[in-house]
Design a protein around this motif. Structure first.
Motif, PDB file in Angstrom:
ATOM      1  N   ASP A  56       0.846  -1.187   0.000  1.00  0.00           N
ATOM      2  CA  ASP A  56       0.000   0.000   0.000  1.00  0.00           C
ATOM      3  C   ASP A  56       0.888   1.245   0.000  1.00  0.00           C
ATOM      4  OD1 ASP A  56      -1.938   1.892   0.214  1.00  0.00           O
ATOM      5  OD2 ASP A  56      -2.470   1.450   2.298  1.00  0.00           O
ATOM      6  N   PHE A  57       0.838   1.976  -1.118  1.00  0.00           N
ATOM      7  CA  PHE A  57       1.692   3.147  -1.248  1.00  0.00           C
ATOM      8  C   PHE A  57       1.099   4.397  -0.596  1.00  0.00           C
ATOM      9  CE2 PHE A  57       3.144   0.726  -5.049  1.00  0.00           C
ATOM     10  CZ  PHE A  57       4.481   0.630  -4.695  1.00  0.00           C
ATOM     11  N   SER A  58      -0.136   4.310  -0.099  1.00  0.00           N
ATOM     12  CA  SER A  58      -0.786   5.516   0.416  1.00  0.00           C
ATOM     13  C   SER A  58      -0.042   6.119   1.594  1.00  0.00           C
ATOM     14  CB  SER A  58      -2.232   5.202   0.810  1.00  0.00           C
ATOM     15  OG  SER A  58      -2.266   4.196   1.811  1.00  0.00           O
ATOM     16  N   SER A  59       0.620   5.280   2.394  1.00  0.00           N
ATOM     17  CA  SER A  59       1.341   5.792   3.561  1.00  0.00           C
ATOM     18  C   SER A  59       2.750   6.270   3.212  1.00  0.00           C
ATOM     19  CB  SER A  59       1.435   4.703   4.633  1.00  0.00           C
ATOM     20  OG  SER A  59       2.098   3.554   4.138  1.00  0.00           O
ATOM     21  N   VAL A  60       3.276   5.830   2.080  1.00  0.00           N
ATOM     22  CA  VAL A  60       4.620   6.246   1.650  1.00  0.00           C
ATOM     23  C   VAL A  60       4.572   6.615   0.161  1.00  0.00           C
ATOM     24  CG1 VAL A  60       6.075   5.093   3.363  1.00  0.00           C
ATOM     25  CG2 VAL A  60       5.144   3.783   1.453  1.00  0.00           C
ATOM     26  N   PRO A  61       3.919   7.707  -0.172  1.00  0.00           N
ATOM     27  CA  PRO A  61       3.755   8.062  -1.591  1.00  0.00           C
ATOM     28  C   PRO A  61       5.081   8.284  -2.305  1.00  0.00           C
ATOM     29  CG  PRO A  61       3.165   9.899  -0.164  1.00  0.00           C
ATOM     30  CD  PRO A  61       3.320   8.711   0.718  1.00  0.00           C
ATOM     31  N   TRP A  62       6.098   8.716  -1.565  1.00  0.00           N
ATOM     32  CA  TRP A  62       7.391   8.937  -2.199  1.00  0.00           C
ATOM     33  C   TRP A  62       7.967   7.629  -2.748  1.00  0.00           C
ATOM     34  CZ3 TRP A  62      11.282   6.005  -0.234  1.00  0.00           C
ATOM     35  CH2 TRP A  62      11.118   5.503   1.057  1.00  0.00           C
ATOM     36  N   LEU A  63       7.610   6.496  -2.107  1.00  0.00           N
ATOM     37  CA  LEU A  63       8.124   5.213  -2.564  1.00  0.00           C
ATOM     38  C   LEU A  63       7.503   4.845  -3.912  1.00  0.00           C
ATOM     39  CD1 LEU A  63       9.885   2.756  -2.057  1.00  0.00           C
ATOM     40  CD2 LEU A  63       7.990   1.726  -0.776  1.00  0.00           C
ATOM     41  N   TYR A  64       6.196   5.122  -4.052  1.00  0.00           N
ATOM     42  CA  TYR A  64       5.553   4.878  -5.345  1.00  0.00           C
ATOM     43  C   TYR A  64       6.223   5.710  -6.433  1.00  0.00           C
ATOM     44  CZ  TYR A  64       2.399   5.507  -9.252  1.00  0.00           C
ATOM     45  OH  TYR A  64       1.894   5.607 -10.520  1.00  0.00           O
ATOM     46  N   ALA A  65       6.448   7.000  -6.129  1.00  0.00           N
ATOM     47  CA  ALA A  65       7.067   7.876  -7.116  1.00  0.00           C
ATOM     48  C   ALA A  65       8.451   7.368  -7.503  1.00  0.00           C
ATOM     49  CB  ALA A  65       7.151   9.300  -6.568  1.00  0.00           C
ATOM     50  N   ALA A  66       9.227   6.907  -6.510  1.00  0.00           N
ATOM     51  CA  ALA A  66      10.589   6.431  -6.783  1.00  0.00           C
ATOM     52  C   ALA A  66      10.572   5.165  -7.637  1.00  0.00           C
ATOM     53  CB  ALA A  66      11.325   6.177  -5.467  1.00  0.00           C
ATOM     54  N   ILE A  67       9.680   4.220  -7.311  1.00  0.00           N
ATOM     55  CA  ILE A  67       9.604   2.977  -8.083  1.00  0.00           C
ATOM     56  C   ILE A  67       9.108   3.255  -9.499  1.00  0.00           C
ATOM     57  CG2 ILE A  67       8.430   0.752  -8.256  1.00  0.00           C
ATOM     58  CD1 ILE A  67       8.436   0.617  -5.212  1.00  0.00           C
ATOM     59  N   ALA A  68       8.096   4.103  -9.625  1.00  0.00           N
ATOM     60  CA  ALA A  68       7.584   4.458 -10.954  1.00  0.00           C
ATOM     61  C   ALA A  68       8.670   5.144 -11.778  1.00  0.00           C
ATOM     62  CB  ALA A  68       6.366   5.365 -10.816  1.00  0.00           C
ATOM     63  N   TYR A  69       9.445   5.981 -11.125  1.00  0.00           N
ATOM     64  CA  TYR A  69      10.530   6.704 -11.783  1.00  0.00           C
ATOM     65  C   TYR A  69      11.575   5.729 -12.315  1.00  0.00           C
ATOM     66  CZ  TYR A  69      13.194  11.111 -12.236  1.00  0.00           C
ATOM     67  OH  TYR A  69      13.842  12.214 -12.706  1.00  0.00           O
ATOM     68  N   ALA A  70      12.027   4.828 -11.454  1.00  0.00           N
ATOM     69  CA  ALA A  70      13.059   3.866 -11.845  1.00  0.00           C
ATOM     70  C   ALA A  70      12.561   2.923 -12.935  1.00  0.00           C
ATOM     71  CB  ALA A  70      13.518   3.074 -10.625  1.00  0.00           C
ATOM     72  N   ALA A  71      11.313   2.467 -12.801  1.00  0.00           N
ATOM     73  CA  ALA A  71      10.758   1.554 -13.798  1.00  0.00           C
ATOM     74  C   ALA A  71      10.660   2.228 -15.160  1.00  0.00           C
ATOM     75  CB  ALA A  71       9.380   1.065 -13.351  1.00  0.00           C
ATOM     76  N   ALA A  72      10.271   3.505 -15.172  1.00  0.00           N
ATOM     77  CA  ALA A  72      10.141   4.224 -16.439  1.00  0.00           C
ATOM     78  C   ALA A  72      11.498   4.399 -17.112  1.00  0.00           C
ATOM     79  CB  ALA A  72       9.485   5.581 -16.198  1.00  0.00           C
ATOM     80  N   ILE A  73      12.524   4.730 -16.336  1.00  0.00           N
ATOM     81  CA  ILE A  73      13.860   4.911 -16.910  1.00  0.00           C
ATOM     82  C   ILE A  73      14.373   3.602 -17.495  1.00  0.00           C
ATOM     83  CG2 ILE A  73      16.267   5.421 -16.350  1.00  0.00           C
ATOM     84  CD1 ILE A  73      15.219   7.463 -14.313  1.00  0.00           C
ATOM     85  N   ALA A  74      14.228   2.511 -16.737  1.00  0.00           N
ATOM     86  CA  ALA A  74      14.694   1.213 -17.222  1.00  0.00           C
ATOM     87  C   ALA A  74      13.950   0.810 -18.488  1.00  0.00           C
ATOM     88  CB  ALA A  74      14.504   0.157 -16.139  1.00  0.00           C
ATOM     89  N   ALA A  75      12.632   0.979 -18.501  1.00  0.00           N
ATOM     90  CA  ALA A  75      11.837   0.595 -19.668  1.00  0.00           C
ATOM     91  C   ALA A  75      12.213   1.442 -20.884  1.00  0.00           C
ATOM     92  CB  ALA A  75      10.354   0.744 -19.356  1.00  0.00           C
ATOM     93  N   SER A  76      12.492   2.713 -20.674  1.00  0.00           N
ATOM     94  CA  SER A  76      12.817   3.587 -21.799  1.00  0.00           C
ATOM     95  C   SER A  76      14.155   3.210 -22.428  1.00  0.00           C
ATOM     96  CB  SER A  76      12.846   5.048 -21.345  1.00  0.00           C
ATOM     97  OG  SER A  76      13.928   5.293 -20.460  1.00  0.00           O
ATOM     98  N   ILE A  77      15.140   2.857 -21.608  1.00  0.00           N
ATOM     99  CA  ILE A  77      16.438   2.460 -22.155  1.00  0.00           C
ATOM    100  C   ILE A  77      16.295   1.168 -22.962  1.00  0.00           C
ATOM    101  CG2 ILE A  77      18.750   1.662 -21.549  1.00  0.00           C
ATOM    102  CD1 ILE A  77      18.701   3.601 -19.208  1.00  0.00           C
ATOM    103  N   VAL A  78      15.535   0.215 -22.429  1.00  0.00           N
ATOM    104  CA  VAL A  78      15.302  -1.029 -23.157  1.00  0.00           C
ATOM    105  C   VAL A  78      14.565  -0.747 -24.465  1.00  0.00           C
ATOM    106  CG1 VAL A  78      14.082  -3.240 -23.110  1.00  0.00           C
ATOM    107  CG2 VAL A  78      15.339  -2.466 -21.091  1.00  0.00           C
ATOM    108  N   CYS A  79      13.560   0.097 -24.403  1.00  0.00           N
ATOM    109  CA  CYS A  79      12.786   0.430 -25.606  1.00  0.00           C
ATOM    110  C   CYS A  79      13.673   1.107 -26.644  1.00  0.00           C
ATOM    111  CB  CYS A  79      11.611   1.330 -25.234  1.00  0.00           C
ATOM    112  SG  CYS A  79      10.593   1.847 -26.631  1.00  0.00           S
TER     113      CYS A  79
END
Length: 357
Positions: free
Chosen positions: A315-338
Motif C-alpha cells: 500500500d503506497f498511500s502511507s509512503v507516496p514517495w516510494l511509489y514515485a521512486a519505483i515508478a521513476y526507476a521503472a520508467a527509466i529502465a523501460a525507456s532504455i530497453v525500448c
C-alpha cells in the motif's frame, strides 16, 4: 517531442553536441517527475498523485520545443536551398517520430479496450483514432482535440513545425528561419483575435514560438557566435533562476515564463566557447538523452504495471514517495530497453532504406 527527443544531435555532417544531449535528458526527466510525483497518469485521465509541488516538471515540454527548433536548423545545414530538401527532411523526421509513436498508440488502444471494453467508443470516434496516427488535432467525443496517447499533443505541434520547416527549407538558412518566425508570429496573433477552426486554432497556441527561440539560437551558432565561459555560466544560472521564479506560470504566458528560461539554458550550452568533455555521469545522461523520446512516450505505460504488480502487495498511500521512486526507476529502465531494442534499430533501418531510395 521532437528530433530533440529522437536520436543524436547531429546529422548532415554535423557533430553531436553532448551538452544538448544532456539537456534532452533533463527535459524528459522534468516530464517524468511531473507525472510520477503529481499524478498517476492513466489513459482515461489522471488520478490524484502523492505530491503537488512538482508542476515545474511541465517545463520539460518547453525545453524540448526549444531544443527541437535548435536541432532542426543545426542538423539540416546541408539541406537548405536544395530542391530535394523538403522531401529528405520530412521523410527523415517521419522515420524517427512515427514508428515508436504508432506502436505505443496501438498498445494504448488495446489496453483501453482490454481493461475498459466499449468505453473506448465513449471517448473516441473512428475519425479521432485515425487522426491520432496522422498527428492531426481532431476532437474526441467530448470535444477535446487530444490524441489517444495524451502526451501526443506535443507531437501534433512538432509535426506542424516539421511541415512548415520542410517548406521553408527550400530557401537559404537565414531566409527560411525568418519566414518561419513571421508565419508562426502571424498565426499566434491571428489566433488571439479570431476563433479559428481546428486544427488551426490548436496550432495557433503561442507555445509554437518556442521553436523559433531554438532556431534563432542555432542561427547564431552557425554564424559563429560564441559566449565566453563566464557568460555561458551566467546565462545558465539566469535560466535556472527564471524557472524557479515561474514555478506555476499563467499558461497564457507560458512562452515567456518557461520558454525564455528554456531558451537561455539551450543558448548557454550550445553557444559556450568552452568544450564540455563528459565523464561517466555525463555519458550516462547522454544515453538517457538518446532515450528521451522513448522515455517520454513509454513512461505512462509503466505506471499501470507498477500498480498491477508491486501495488497488489504493498500500500503506497502511507509512503507516496516510494511509489514515485519505483515508478521513476521503472520508467527509466523501460525507456532504455525500448530505445536499444526498438527505437534505435527501427530508426536506423528506415534511414538506410531512405538513403537507398
Amino acid at each position: 517531442m521532437a528530433e530533440s527527443a529522437v536520436g543524436g544531435i547531429g546529422g548532415g555532417g554535423s557533430p553531436t553536441l553532448k551538452s544538448i544531449q544532456v539537456l534532452r535528458a533533463v527535459a524528459a526527466f522534468g516530464v517524468l517527475t511531473l507525472h510520477a510525483a503529481t499524478e498517476k497518469v492513466t489513459f482515461l485521465g489522471g488520478e490524484p498523485g502523492p505530491f503537488r509541488n512538482f508542476l515545474l516538471g511541465a517545463a520539460g515540454v518547453d525545453l524540448f520545443f526549444v531544443i527541437s527548433g535548435f536541432v532542426m536548423v543545426y542538423s539540416s545545414e546541408s539541406l537548405f536551398g536544395r530542391a530535394d530538401g523538403p522531401r529528405k527532411f520530412f521523410l527523415r523526421r517521419l522515420a524517427r517520430i512515427a514508428p515508436l509513436y504508432w506502436a505505443v498508440t496501438i498498445a494504448i488502444i488495446l489496453y483501453i479496450y482490454a481493461v475498459h471494453g466499449r468505453v473506448l467508443w465513449d471517448i473516441y470516434t473512428p475519425a479521432s483514432l485515425v487522426a491520432s496516427f496522422l498527428f492531426w488535432p481532431y476532437p474526441r467525443v467530448d470535444g477535446y482535440a487530444f490524441p489517444v496517447h495524451l502526451l501526443g499533443w506535443t507531437l501534433n505541434f512538432e509535426m506542424f513545425f516539421y511541415a512548415v520547416f520542410a517548406a521553408a527549407i527550400l530557401m537559404p538558412r537565414r531566409a527560411a528561419i525568418a519566414v518561419i518566425v513571421v508565419v508562426f508570429a502571424a498565426l499566434v496573433t491571428l489566433g488571439r483575435h479570431v476563433t479559428l477552426p481546428l486544427p488551426f486554432q490548436f496550432w495557433a497556441n503561442s507555445i509554437i514560438l518556442e521553436f523559433c527561440y531554438g532556431m534563432v539560437i542555432a542561427l547564431l551558432y552557425r554564424e559563429g557566435v560564441r559566449l565566453p565561459r563566464a557568460a555561458a555560466w551566467a546565462l545558465g544560472a539566469a535560466a535556472v533562476a527564471g524557472f524557479a521564479a515561474a514555478a506555476t506560470p499563467n499558461s497564457e504566458w507560458r512562452v515567456l515564463f518557461w520558454g525564455l528560461p528554456s531558451a537561455a539554458l539551450v543558448a548557454s550550452c550550445a553557444l559556450s566557447e568552452s568544450t564540455w568533455r563528459p565523464g561517466p555521469a555525463g555519458r550516462f545522461f547522454g544515453l538517457l538523452g538518446d532515450a528521451s523520446y522513448s522515455l517520454y512516450l513509454v513512461h505512462p505505460l509503466t505506471f499501470p504495471l507498477v500498480r498491477w504488480t508491486i501495488g497488489r502487495w504493498f500500500d503506497f498511500s502511507s509512503v507516496p514517495w516510494l511509489y514515485a521512486a519505483i515508478a521513476y526507476a521503472a520508467a527509466i529502465a523501460a525507456s532504455i530497453v525500448c530505445y536499444l531494442m526498438f527505437e534505435k534499430p527501427i530508426t536506423r533501418a528506415l534511414q538506410r532504406r531512405l538513403k537507398r531510395a
